[in-house]
Write a protein that holds these residues in place. Sequence first.
Motif, PDB file in Angstrom:
ATOM      1  N   MET A   1       0.834  -1.202   0.000  1.00 49.64           N
ATOM      2  CA  MET A   1       0.000   0.000   0.000  1.00 49.64           C
ATOM      3  C   MET A   1       0.870   1.254   0.000  1.00 49.64           C
ATOM      4  O   MET A   1       0.594   2.224  -0.720  1.00 49.64           O
ATOM      5  N   GLN A   2       1.949   1.228   0.808  1.00 55.47           N
ATOM      6  CA  GLN A   2       2.883   2.353   0.810  1.00 55.47           C
ATOM      7  C   GLN A   2       3.536   2.495  -0.563  1.00 55.47           C
ATOM      8  O   GLN A   2       3.769   3.630  -1.058  1.00 55.47           O
ATOM      9  N   GLU A   3       3.848   1.368  -1.150  1.00 56.82           N
ATOM     10  CA  GLU A   3       4.480   1.382  -2.465  1.00 56.82           C
ATOM     11  C   GLU A   3       3.546   2.016  -3.507  1.00 56.82           C
ATOM     12  O   GLU A   3       3.981   2.826  -4.345  1.00 56.82           O
TER      13      GLU A   3
ATOM     14  N   GLU B   1      12.709   5.486  -1.886  1.00 58.16           N
ATOM     15  CA  GLU B   1      11.876   4.760  -0.933  1.00 58.16           C
ATOM     16  C   GLU B   1      11.171   3.582  -1.626  1.00 58.16           C
ATOM     17  O   GLU B   1      11.016   2.499  -1.035  1.00 58.16           O
ATOM     18  N   LEU B   2      10.766   3.828  -2.881  1.00 53.12           N
ATOM     19  CA  LEU B   2      10.118   2.748  -3.629  1.00 53.12           C
ATOM     20  C   LEU B   2      11.054   1.558  -3.816  1.00 53.12           C
ATOM     21  O   LEU B   2      10.638   0.386  -3.697  1.00 53.12           O
ATOM     22  N   GLN B   3      12.313   1.848  -4.097  1.00 53.93           N
ATOM     23  CA  GLN B   3      13.278   0.753  -4.267  1.00 53.93           C
ATOM     24  C   GLN B   3      13.447  -0.040  -2.972  1.00 53.93           C
ATOM     25  O   GLN B   3      13.525  -1.258  -2.966  1.00 53.93           O
ATOM     26  N   GLY B   4      13.508   0.721  -1.820  1.00 51.50           N
ATOM     27  CA  GLY B   4      13.620   0.031  -0.529  1.00 51.50           C
ATOM     28  C   GLY B   4      12.387  -0.811  -0.217  1.00 51.50           C
ATOM     29  O   GLY B   4      12.495  -1.931   0.303  1.00 51.50           O
ATOM     30  N   LEU B   5      11.226  -0.254  -0.572  1.00 52.92           N
ATOM     31  CA  LEU B   5       9.990  -1.009  -0.345  1.00 52.92           C
ATOM     32  C   LEU B   5       9.927  -2.253  -1.222  1.00 52.92           C
ATOM     33  O   LEU B   5       9.466  -3.314  -0.780  1.00 52.92           O
TER      34      LEU B   5
END
Length: 259
Positions: free
Chosen positions: A60-62, A101-105
Amino acid sequence: MAGLTGRMSTVVKAKVSKLLDRAEDPAETLDYSYQKQVEQLQNVKKGIADVVTAKKRLQMQETSLQQSVVKLDTQARQAVSSGHEDLARTALERKNVAQTELQGLDTQVTELEEQQQRLTDSEQKLRAKIEAFRTKKEVIKAQYSAAEAQVRISEAATGVGEEMADVGLAMQRALDKTENMRARAQAVDELEQAGAFEDLTQLGDGQDDIDRQLAQLSSGTQVDGELEKMKAELAAGGGKPAGELNSGGGEGGGAGAGA
């Protein structure tokens, strides 16, 4: 002292182990083991659910970050078109942060998916193991019940069980008492026939041994008196009994008359 303490500890442990072994019911033990395995399976399922929940939150965060990236990119283009490079730069910086952040997620979601797969595989293996244990458990319980019934029947038939042994001992004691009583009755009967017992009906005169001895002594004295009296009478009659004197006198008279 240490050696004695060690021996006492060993003896106590042995006694406790023996008591526990006697008190342990295989059916209850198997059911308890099965229950514990089912609880482990439930824990694994809960773990899978927790992993899936965490993965969904990250996804969902992604999705939110992806929407932010698109929005920031659009804003940056609009700012460039309007000649506001500063605003465009700020939008692009935020876009880069969101992409990072997307890559970390993405990495975290991938790890959670791998963890979920491992837990799912473990859950399937554990489920199969528990199902096999359940089947085997029921077989063992049935075999134990059958063996227990067979033992009870055999013990009852052969009399080797504890309860049957007690019954056997009670019967043996009853037989021993019966035989002793029969032997005693036979002995009393044999002594009675041999005259070993005094006739209790003849002891109703109230006399004891001394009274009977005195009575015998008095009777003997009376007999002696009568004997002396008879001797005196015989001496007075010429040494012959009175009957013989009368007979002799008759004969003498007859002879004199004849003469």
